[in-house]
Write a protein that holds these residues in place. Structure first.
Motif, PDB file in Angstrom:
ATOM      1  N   ILE A 103       0.831  -1.221   0.000  1.00  8.77           N
ATOM      2  CA  ILE A 103       0.000   0.000   0.000  1.00  8.77           C
ATOM      3  C   ILE A 103       0.860   1.263   0.000  1.00  8.77           C
ATOM      4  N   TYR A 104       2.191   1.085  -0.095  1.00 13.35           N
ATOM      5  CA  TYR A 104       3.138   2.196  -0.280  1.00 13.35           C
ATOM      6  C   TYR A 104       3.108   3.204   0.868  1.00 13.35           C
ATOM      7  N   ALA A 105       2.968   2.678   2.070  1.00 14.61           N
ATOM      8  CA  ALA A 105       2.980   3.503   3.278  1.00 14.61           C
ATOM      9  C   ALA A 105       4.296   3.251   4.021  1.00 14.61           C
ATOM     10  N   ASP A 106       5.184   4.224   3.998  1.00 20.82           N
ATOM     11  CA  ASP A 106       6.504   4.064   4.615  1.00 20.82           C
ATOM     12  C   ASP A 106       6.408   4.447   6.093  1.00 20.82           C
ATOM     13  N   VAL A 107       5.726   3.618   6.858  1.00 19.94           N
ATOM     14  CA  VAL A 107       5.409   3.962   8.243  1.00 19.94           C
ATOM     15  C   VAL A 107       6.657   4.073   9.110  1.00 19.94           C
ATOM     16  N   ILE A 108       7.692   3.334   8.796  1.00 19.44           N
ATOM     17  CA  ILE A 108       8.920   3.436   9.583  1.00 19.44           C
ATOM     18  C   ILE A 108       9.582   4.795   9.359  1.00 19.44           C
ATOM     19  N   LYS A 109       9.576   5.261   8.121  1.00 18.43           N
ATOM     20  CA  LYS A 109      10.100   6.610   7.843  1.00 18.43           C
ATOM     21  C   LYS A 109       9.322   7.646   8.634  1.00 18.43           C
ATOM     22  N   TRP A 110       7.989   7.513   8.641  1.00 14.61           N
ATOM     23  CA  TRP A 110       7.157   8.470   9.373  1.00 14.61           C
ATOM     24  C   TRP A 110       7.473   8.455  10.864  1.00 14.61           C
ATOM     25  N   SER A 111       7.704   7.262  11.393  1.00 11.37           N
ATOM     26  CA  SER A 111       7.916   7.133  12.833  1.00 11.37           C
ATOM     27  C   SER A 111       9.333   7.522  13.262  1.00 11.37           C
ATOM     28  N   ARG A 112      10.266   7.565  12.303  1.00  9.51           N
ATOM     29  CA  ARG A 112      11.669   7.832  12.638  1.00  9.51           C
ATOM     30  C   ARG A 112      12.122   9.260  12.335  1.00  9.51           C
ATOM     31  N   ASN A 113      11.285  10.012  11.620  1.00 11.37           N
ATOM     32  CA  ASN A 113      11.687  11.356  11.210  1.00 11.37           C
ATOM     33  C   ASN A 113      10.665  12.394  11.665  1.00 11.37           C
ATOM     34  N   GLU A 114      11.149  13.537  12.061  1.00 17.64           N
ATOM     35  CA  GLU A 114      10.269  14.613  12.501  1.00 17.64           C
ATOM     36  C   GLU A 114       9.455  15.144  11.323  1.00 17.64           C
ATOM     37  N   GLY A 115       8.264  15.619  11.637  1.00 18.53           N
ATOM     38  CA  GLY A 115       7.455  16.274  10.632  1.00 18.53           C
ATOM     39  C   GLY A 115       6.438  15.400   9.936  1.00 18.53           C
ATOM     40  N   VAL A 141       4.475  12.345  11.861  1.00 18.72           N
ATOM     41  CA  VAL A 141       3.435  11.922  12.811  1.00 18.72           C
ATOM     42  C   VAL A 141       3.914  12.136  14.241  1.00 18.72           C
ATOM     43  N   ASP A 142       2.949  12.183  15.143  1.00 23.04           N
ATOM     44  CA  ASP A 142       3.268  12.195  16.572  1.00 23.04           C
ATOM     45  C   ASP A 142       3.283  10.783  17.137  1.00 23.04           C
ATOM     46  N   TYR A 143       2.506   9.902  16.520  1.00 22.86           N
ATOM     47  CA  TYR A 143       2.455   8.530  17.027  1.00 22.86           C
ATOM     48  C   TYR A 143       2.118   7.553  15.898  1.00 22.86           C
ATOM     49  N   ILE A 144       2.415   6.284  16.162  1.00 32.75           N
ATOM     50  CA  ILE A 144       2.019   5.165  15.312  1.00 32.75           C
ATOM     51  C   ILE A 144       1.250   4.178  16.189  1.00 32.75           C
ATOM     52  N   ASP A 199       6.054   8.134  19.473  1.00 33.55           N
ATOM     53  CA  ASP A 199       5.193   7.450  20.434  1.00 33.55           C
ATOM     54  C   ASP A 199       4.548   6.240  19.768  1.00 33.55           C
ATOM     55  N   LEU A 200       4.503   5.143  20.495  1.00 30.55           N
ATOM     56  CA  LEU A 200       3.962   3.887  19.971  1.00 30.55           C
ATOM     57  C   LEU A 200       2.795   3.423  20.822  1.00 30.55           C
ATOM     58  N   TYR A 201       1.641   3.264  20.188  1.00 25.69           N
ATOM     59  CA  TYR A 201       0.486   2.628  20.803  1.00 25.69           C
ATOM     60  C   TYR A 201       0.214   1.331  20.040  1.00 25.69           C
ATOM     61  N   VAL A 202      -0.621   0.474  20.605  1.00 30.15           N
ATOM     62  CA  VAL A 202      -0.957  -0.785  19.940  1.00 30.15           C
ATOM     63  C   VAL A 202      -2.474  -0.947  19.901  1.00 30.15           C
ATOM     64  N   ALA A 203      -3.018  -1.216  18.711  1.00 26.98           N
ATOM     65  CA  ALA A 203      -4.453  -1.483  18.563  1.00 26.98           C
ATOM     66  C   ALA A 203      -4.705  -2.961  18.813  1.00 26.98           C
ATOM     67  N   LEU A 204      -5.714  -3.250  19.647  1.00 30.65           N
ATOM     68  CA  LEU A 204      -5.967  -4.609  20.119  1.00 30.65           C
ATOM     69  C   LEU A 204      -7.306  -5.152  19.623  1.00 30.65           C
ATOM     70  N   PRO A 205      -7.386  -6.485  19.379  1.00 29.83           N
ATOM     71  CA  PRO A 205      -8.526  -7.093  18.661  1.00 29.83           C
ATOM     72  C   PRO A 205      -9.650  -7.614  19.551  1.00 29.83           C
ATOM     73  N   MET A 206     -10.286  -6.729  20.293  1.00 29.24           N
ATOM     74  CA  MET A 206     -11.407  -7.185  21.126  1.00 29.24           C
ATOM     75  C   MET A 206     -12.540  -7.760  20.270  1.00 29.24           C
ATOM     76  N   TYR A 207     -12.621  -7.335  19.021  1.00 32.29           N
ATOM     77  CA  TYR A 207     -13.682  -7.797  18.132  1.00 32.29           C
ATOM     78  C   TYR A 207     -13.598  -9.291  17.826  1.00 32.29           C
ATOM     79  N   LYS A 208     -12.449  -9.907  18.075  1.00 28.31           N
ATOM     80  CA  LYS A 208     -12.289 -11.337  17.819  1.00 28.31           C
ATOM     81  C   LYS A 208     -12.758 -12.207  18.981  1.00 28.31           C
TER      82      LYS A 208
END
Length: 391
Positions: A271-283, A285-288, A317-326
């Motif tokens: 899906i061409y989302a470089d989330v590691i780049k976003w999380s490692r460089n300023e400007g 995101v604030d969190y993943i 900042d790192l949060y984790v989404a959890l699967p209560m729906y399962k």
């Protein structure tokens, strides 16, 4: 002397008590900065159950009841899906009223759900996050279902849309698309006292090389050197960076984050989302908040191992989404050893909360989703774990 000692003790207890809770600022904004975030996703179809009778009084009553209970149970944030497609659960100059709001897309905004939710959330000391799907136009590929003022009708046959069997999407390679997404976020942050903005995990909807063939050729002819796939990642990077800049230019206290798919390789290569780049460089995101919707016994992405991968790679900042729906369900893609984990055990998400609370890198969690918080053993265990992890 004794009075001074007593006053000092009282002040210490007051300060300690205040430090443990989210606070409202002078604008009645609630902040979870420096607090452990405990959020719940409230989806568009869950919001639809609140708005379906079209009565403002009833909506206020039900939202108040829901938010009060979430606050009492220990949550400090609600993440509400206010733009599920190219439509809105609020007053917008760019998007028609959501079809999931009052029955059909483009209907009159009988009342403003987001405004009411912001006020109600802050009343119960919850921060509120506007959850947006940036590129998704519709979950059907039928243009006749779109409102007359949906910009997708104007952009039909221009290349700015990607039409697939499963829906319609904005094409990320166009600057007009990026401008639309940025302006859409700007009006939310400017007009509503939200505390945060969250983007979902939908970016490029396909790897098909024909969807942007002409624009990529123009890019190469003008001297561009990136490969097609790197160029696509750069298009999304520019959008994310532009949104971040826009949010901060309006209100620096509003946070912006992404809840991506849990597989970094899928994010990057499919899906061409470089989330590691976003999380490692300023400007960027604030969190993943990766969607680690797996049990401990999952054979493909076991929960603890996947969480560690994100801890090792994310700098923000790192949060984790959890699967209560399962809860209570068979997990078909978890492999033989993991497929019955959520069905047979009643404390999976509770154990995940306990694990995360002992992981220094993780600053909170999001529960997916509100309707999964049923009156049962699994939910009771979840609330118990939330309480213990806060002690």
């Amino acid at each position: 002397m004794y009075k001074k000692i007593i006053l000092s003790i009282i002040m210490i207890f007051c300060l300690a008590g205040c430090a443990s809770l989210p606070k409202s600022d002078s604008n009645n904004k609630v902040t979870t900065q420096n607090a452990y975030v405990k959020s719940v996703f409230i989806t568009y179809y869950e919001l639809e159950s609140f708005t379906k009778n079209n009565e403002e009084k009833a909506f206020k009553k039900e939202i108040s009841k829901a938010f009060k209970e979430l606050s009492n149970k220990g949550f400090n944030r609600v993440t509400v899906q206010v733009r599920p497609c190219a439509d809105a659960f609020y007053k917008s100059n760019y998007f028609p009223t959501s079809e999931y709001c009052f029955g059909y897309q483009g209907s009159k905004l009988i009342y403003d759900p987001l405004e009411i939710m912001v006020n109600t959330a802050h009343k119960y000391n919850l921060s509120i996050e506007a959850w947006v799907n940036p590129y998704r136009v519709s979950q059907r590929n039928d243009f006749s279902t779109l409102a007359k003022n949906n910009i997708a009708l104007k952009w039909q046959n221009t290349g700015k849309l990607i039409v697939l069997d499963n829906g319609i999407y904005f094409n990320p390679c166009y600057s007009d698309v990026t401008d639309l997404i940025v302006n859409g976020v700007k009006e939310i942050v400017s007009n509503y006292n939200v505390d945060s903005v969250c983007f979902d995990d939908y970016f490029y909807p396909t790897k098909d090389k024909n969807i942007d063939k002409e624009e990529y050729l123009n890019y190469k002819n003008s001297g561009g050197e990136l490969s097609l796939f790197d160029w696509r990642r750069d298009n999304v990077n520019n959008m994310i960076k532009s949104v971040y800049s826009a949010v901060k230019s309006i209100n620096k206290s509003v946070t912006f984050g992404i809840s991506p798919a849990s597989s970094m390789d899928y994010d990057y290569s499919t899906i061409y989302a470089d989330v590691i780049k976003w999380s490692r460089n300023e400007g960027y995101v604030d969190y993943i908040c990766p969607q680690i919707y797996f049990g401990f016994k999952n054979e493909n992405q076991p929960f603890m191992q996947t969480t560690k991968q994100w801890c090792d790679n994310a700098i923000c900042d790192l949060y984790v989404a959890l699967p209560m729906y399962k809860s209570g369900l068979v997990d078909e893609y978890a492999g033989e050893s993991g497929k019955n984990e959520f069905k047979n055990e009643k404390n999976i998400v509770a154990r995940q909360i306990t694990y995360l609370s002992k992981t220094d890198k993780v600053k909170g969690y999001y529960i997916f989703s509100y309707s999964s918080l049923k009156d049962n053993e699994e939910t009771s265990n979840l609330y118990s774990a939330m309480q213990k992890s806060s002690e």
